[in-house]
Design a protein around this motif. Structure first.
Motif, PDB file in Angstrom:
ATOM      1  N   ASP A 121      -4.143  17.612 -10.495  1.00 49.63           N
ATOM      2  CA  ASP A 121      -5.235  16.638 -10.460  1.00 49.63           C
ATOM      3  C   ASP A 121      -4.940  15.434 -11.343  1.00 49.63           C
ATOM      4  N   THR A 124      -2.446  13.157  -9.688  1.00 50.95           N
ATOM      5  CA  THR A 124      -3.120  12.458  -8.590  1.00 50.95           C
ATOM      6  C   THR A 124      -3.903  11.262  -9.121  1.00 50.95           C
ATOM      7  N   GLU A 125      -4.570  11.432 -10.258  1.00 52.00           N
ATOM      8  CA  GLU A 125      -5.271  10.298 -10.873  1.00 52.00           C
ATOM      9  C   GLU A 125      -4.293   9.188 -11.235  1.00 52.00           C
ATOM     10  N   ARG A 128      -3.411   7.369  -8.070  1.00 51.20           N
ATOM     11  CA  ARG A 128      -4.544   6.534  -7.651  1.00 51.20           C
ATOM     12  C   ARG A 128      -4.598   5.253  -8.470  1.00 51.20           C
ATOM     13  N   ARG A 158      -1.045  13.795  -0.618  1.00 54.77           N
ATOM     14  CA  ARG A 158      -2.464  13.891  -0.971  1.00 54.77           C
ATOM     15  C   ARG A 158      -3.110  12.510  -0.991  1.00 54.77           C
ATOM     16  N   LEU A 159      -2.435  11.527  -1.585  1.00 55.54           N
ATOM     17  CA  LEU A 159      -2.997  10.183  -1.676  1.00 55.54           C
ATOM     18  C   LEU A 159      -3.111   9.535  -0.297  1.00 55.54           C
ATOM     19  N   ALA A 161      -3.439  11.071   2.497  1.00 55.01           N
ATOM     20  CA  ALA A 161      -4.482  11.778   3.244  1.00 55.01           C
ATOM     21  C   ALA A 161      -5.876  11.343   2.791  1.00 55.01           C
ATOM     22  N   GLU A 162      -6.025  11.121   1.490  1.00 58.50           N
ATOM     23  CA  GLU A 162      -7.316  10.683   0.938  1.00 58.50           C
ATOM     24  C   GLU A 162      -7.661   9.262   1.355  1.00 58.50           C
ATOM     25  N   GLN A 163      -6.647   8.396   1.395  1.00 56.13           N
ATOM     26  CA  GLN A 163      -6.866   6.972   1.668  1.00 56.13           C
ATOM     27  C   GLN A 163      -5.963   6.556   2.829  1.00 56.13           C
ATOM     28  N   SER A 202       0.813  20.589   0.493  1.00 59.58           N
ATOM     29  CA  SER A 202       1.115  19.468   1.394  1.00 59.58           C
ATOM     30  C   SER A 202       0.935  19.843   2.859  1.00 59.58           C
ATOM     31  N   ARG A 205      -2.529  19.254   4.037  1.00 63.13           N
ATOM     32  CA  ARG A 205      -3.003  17.878   3.903  1.00 63.13           C
ATOM     33  C   ARG A 205      -2.318  16.897   4.843  1.00 63.13           C
ATOM     34  N   ALA A 208      -3.869  14.897   7.894  1.00 65.29           N
ATOM     35  CA  ALA A 208      -4.817  13.796   7.657  1.00 65.29           C
ATOM     36  C   ALA A 208      -4.124  12.471   7.370  1.00 65.29           C
TER      37      ALA A 208
END
Length: 271
Positions: A121, A124-125, A128, A158-159, A161-163, A202, A205, A208
């Motif tokens: 986490d 990931t921050e 971001r 992850r990034l 997929a999130e955005q 991964s 995810r 996405a």
């Protein structure tokens, strides 16, 4: 009775090893060089500038910034692997500069003199914050390429997929399906499902992710088997190219032409 006693001893030994693995797992995943990297100019990287990223949880992180040669050139958000620090990627920075690309090399928390401790986490921050910095600098999503190296591929997926509309393309260098899959492979006797905190899943995810994906993987990779790259490709819904390098292992993708394959991919996708 002797058989039962032997089985009990085995279980206790395995349990002790599991407890040790749980307590020390961060040391088995993250191998930071905690010393600050030398100034880029001392490494002959005169185009690179040191900058700071502010994370949502309040950390100020060192990063390396490479300006693009033109206002239309690709800009790489580079997420490095689990070892060393950003200066270990000096040759990668030189390659990007020769292409005329811009780049932002995110330095992880707990690496390179940065505060904090690495975790899934937390990293990931950090990523971001890197993407937010490019946005704040006016870099359009159509120019941004997410590039993950080894451990960093989990964060890149992850990034993305999130955005899904925030980047134009994704490059995955020596990716894995999940750390849990790797733990089962390398520690088959331990109950990794119960012990592992950071999963970097991964495989679940990647469907996405909407941006086109390039996977670079060495056929001789002894750490992350190339079949994981094939599984990621099969699970993706975005266009995917898998460039399998027959002579490459885990850490020598560049030696066997992987970067040139990535340059061709980036040039085509961001043309």
């Amino acid at each position: 009775m002797a058989l039962l006693a032997g089985a009990l001893a085995f279980v206790l030994t395995l349990g002790g090893a599991g407890a040790m693995l749980y307590a020390l797992q961060d040391r088995l995943i993250y191998f930071p060089d905690v010393t600050p990297p030398p100034p880029p100019a001392l490494l002959g990287l005169n185009e690179i500038r040191e900058t700071r990223l502010r994370t949502a949880d309040g950390l100020s992180l060192l990063a390396w910034s490479l300006p693009a040669a033109t206002d239309r050139a690709p800009v790489i958000l580079y997420l490095h692997g689990n070892g060393g620090h950003v200066a270990y990627r000096a040759e990668r920075a030189r390659y990007f500069a020769r292409q005329g690309w811009g780049a932002l090399f995110v330095e992880w928390r707990g690496y390179g003199g940065n505060p904090g401790s690495p975790s899934e986490d937390g990293l990931t921050e950090d990523a971001r914050a890197g993407l937010a910095s490019l946005r704040a600098a006016g870099i359009a999503p159509s120019r941004i390429v997410l590039w993950g190296e080894s451990l960093g591929t989990g964060i890149a997926i992850r990034l993305a997929a999130e955005q899904p509309d925030a980047v134009a393309a994704v490059v995955l260098e020596s990716p894995y399906t999940s750390l849990l899959d790797l733990a089962h492979r390398h520690y088959p006797l331990l109950p990794a499902t119960l012990l592992l905190r950071d999963r970097y899943d991964s495989l679940s995810r990647i469907p996405a992710v909407r941006a086109p994906i390039l996977i670079l993987h060495g056929a001789r990779d002894g750490l992350v088997p190339v079949e994981m790259a094939h599984r990621l490709k099969a699970a993706a819904t975005a266009p995917v190219e898998l460039h399998e390098l027959p002579n490459a292992g885990h850490d020598d993708i560049a030696t066997w032409g992987g970067l040139d394959a990535a340059a061709a991919f980036v040039g085509e996708r961001l043309r």
